[in-house]
Design an enzyme around this catalytic site. Structure first.
Site, PDB file in Angstrom:
ATOM      1  CE  LYS A  31      49.529  39.362 -33.505  1.00 23.01           C
ATOM      2  NZ  LYS A  31      48.605  38.607 -33.014  1.00 23.01           N
TER       3      LYS A  31
ATOM      4  CE  LYS B 268      43.417  32.274 -30.015  1.00 20.55           C
ATOM      5  NZ  LYS B 268      44.433  34.191 -29.145  1.00 20.55           N
TER       6      LYS B 268
ATOM      7  CE  LYS C   7      47.440  31.418 -34.610  1.00 23.39           C
ATOM      8  NZ  LYS C   7      46.656  32.196 -33.541  1.00 23.39           N
TER       9      LYS C   7
ATOM     10  N   GLY D  72      50.971  30.334 -29.508  1.00 21.42           N
ATOM     11  CA  GLY D  72      52.458  30.660 -29.235  1.00 21.42           C
ATOM     12  C   GLY D  72      52.296  30.008 -28.192  1.00 21.42           C
ATOM     13  CG  ASN D  73      50.199  27.544 -26.531  1.00 25.03           C
ATOM     14  OD1 ASN D  73      49.542  27.637 -27.342  1.00 25.03           O
ATOM     15  ND2 ASN D  73      49.364  26.059 -26.056  1.00 25.03           N
TER      16      ASN D  73
END
Length: 319
Positions: free
Chosen positions: A128, A275, A213, A10-11
């Site tokens: 989420k 992740k 994602k 997101g960053n």
């Protein structure tokens, strides 16, 4: 030449505490594309996916604020909106960066649906986080007013949480694979993909959820038979004993050792956990997984930096 699936955090689109203006997001994406263009310049086939948490959260908020004037859309449609405008900014920025390097390549954004199971337990237990951060008092007020589920997010504040089912398959993989192998750069499965379920008659319909994602990124990397799955985030490495005096950065590590760390509960379910889970899954498939910071992606792909999970015992089926 390697086929690389890059999952942008997101960053890469919006920095923490940054105002979600078009200009800010475009500038962040442009910087991200500077890095990605170097990976392409080195001769790699690239498929890009990205998060959309803040963006879909803002669209939902716009829906709520304007619901008396414009009918609100469901979450899956809001997700498709983010794929469109983020893809537009990314496609334009990447074309511009490649032009600076004298590289003539087509870039295409695909609206991508991802099949999930309607029986996934996530629909009974939303986890989420999406949207902006709130204080506990603000979050509880919104939960009461809007029938939201809210939870504290890794010490950073309170957020709305929604179902996050596991991806079963990426719809349109054959098109993504074909375009990539034809030399095109593909942006796909943004925000984890638009969640859909399949009925017994084969028809698909959208469902309200947000797919992680990184998990859909793994599924995409697996289905297109990528060599490398890169998860780009805001830290240079994954750490064990994070925040303790014995904290240690993980560099190149075997699949078995990374699985042991994961089983020990080393990685937070709200941040690094998905992740690592996705990176492990791709390494089990036989590829190389990399987790690193966005600005170090080029060096990490060369094996110089970042966390690399390598499974030397499983050969790719396509080799």
């Amino acid at each position: 030449m390697k086929k690389v699936v890059i999952a942008l955090g997101g960053n890469a689109i919006l920095q923490p505490k940054q105002k979600a203006t078009y200009e800010n997001q475009l500038n962040n994406i442009r910087k991200s594309c500077e890095v990605i263009s170097k990976i392409i310049q080195n001769g790699n086939q690239v498929i890009i996916t990205h998060g959309n948490g803040p963006q879909v959260g803002n669209i939902l908020r716009q829906n709520e604020e304007a619901k008396e004037v414009v009918p609100p859309f469901p979450l899956d449609v809001c997700s498709s909106e983010t794929q469109g405008f983020i893809g537009y900014m990314m496609e334009m920025s990447l074309r511009n960066e490649l032009k600076k390097l004298g590289i003539k390549k087509s870039v295409v954004t695909l609206l991508t649906a991802v099949e999930v199971s309607p029986e996934d337990p996530a629909f009974k237990n939303p986890t989420k986080p999406i949207g902006v951060f709130y204080s506990q008092k603000e979050a509880e007020k919104l939960a009461a007013e809007k029938n939201w589920v809210v939870k504290e997010d890794a010490g950073r504040g309170w957020r709305r949480v929604v179902p996050s089912p596991m991806p079963k398959s990426i719809i349109g993989t054959e098109v993504i694979k074909s375009l990539t192998e034809a030399g095109k750069i593909v942006i796909a499965s943004g925000g984890g993909g638009i969640p859909v379920v399949k009925h017994d008659d084969g028809q698909t319909v959208g469902i309200e959820a947000v797919i992680d994602k990184d998990r859909s990124g793994f599924k995409l990397a697996q289905e297109v038979e990528a060599d490398v799955f890169m998860i780009l985030t805001d830290v240079d490495n994954v750490f064990v004993n994070y925040g303790k005096p014995t904290q240690k950065a993980i560099e190149t590590i075997s699949l078995d050792e990374m699985k042991r760390y994961d089983a020990e509960g080393q990685f937070s379910a709200g941040s690094m956990g998905p992740k690592v889970e996705s990176a492990i899954a791709f390494a089990e498939f036989g590829g190389t997984s990399i987790i690193c910071s966005l600005d170090k992606a080029d060096a990490a792909l060369k094996g110089e930096l970042g966390t690399r999970i390598v499974n030397k015992e499983i050969m790719r089926k396509s080799s």
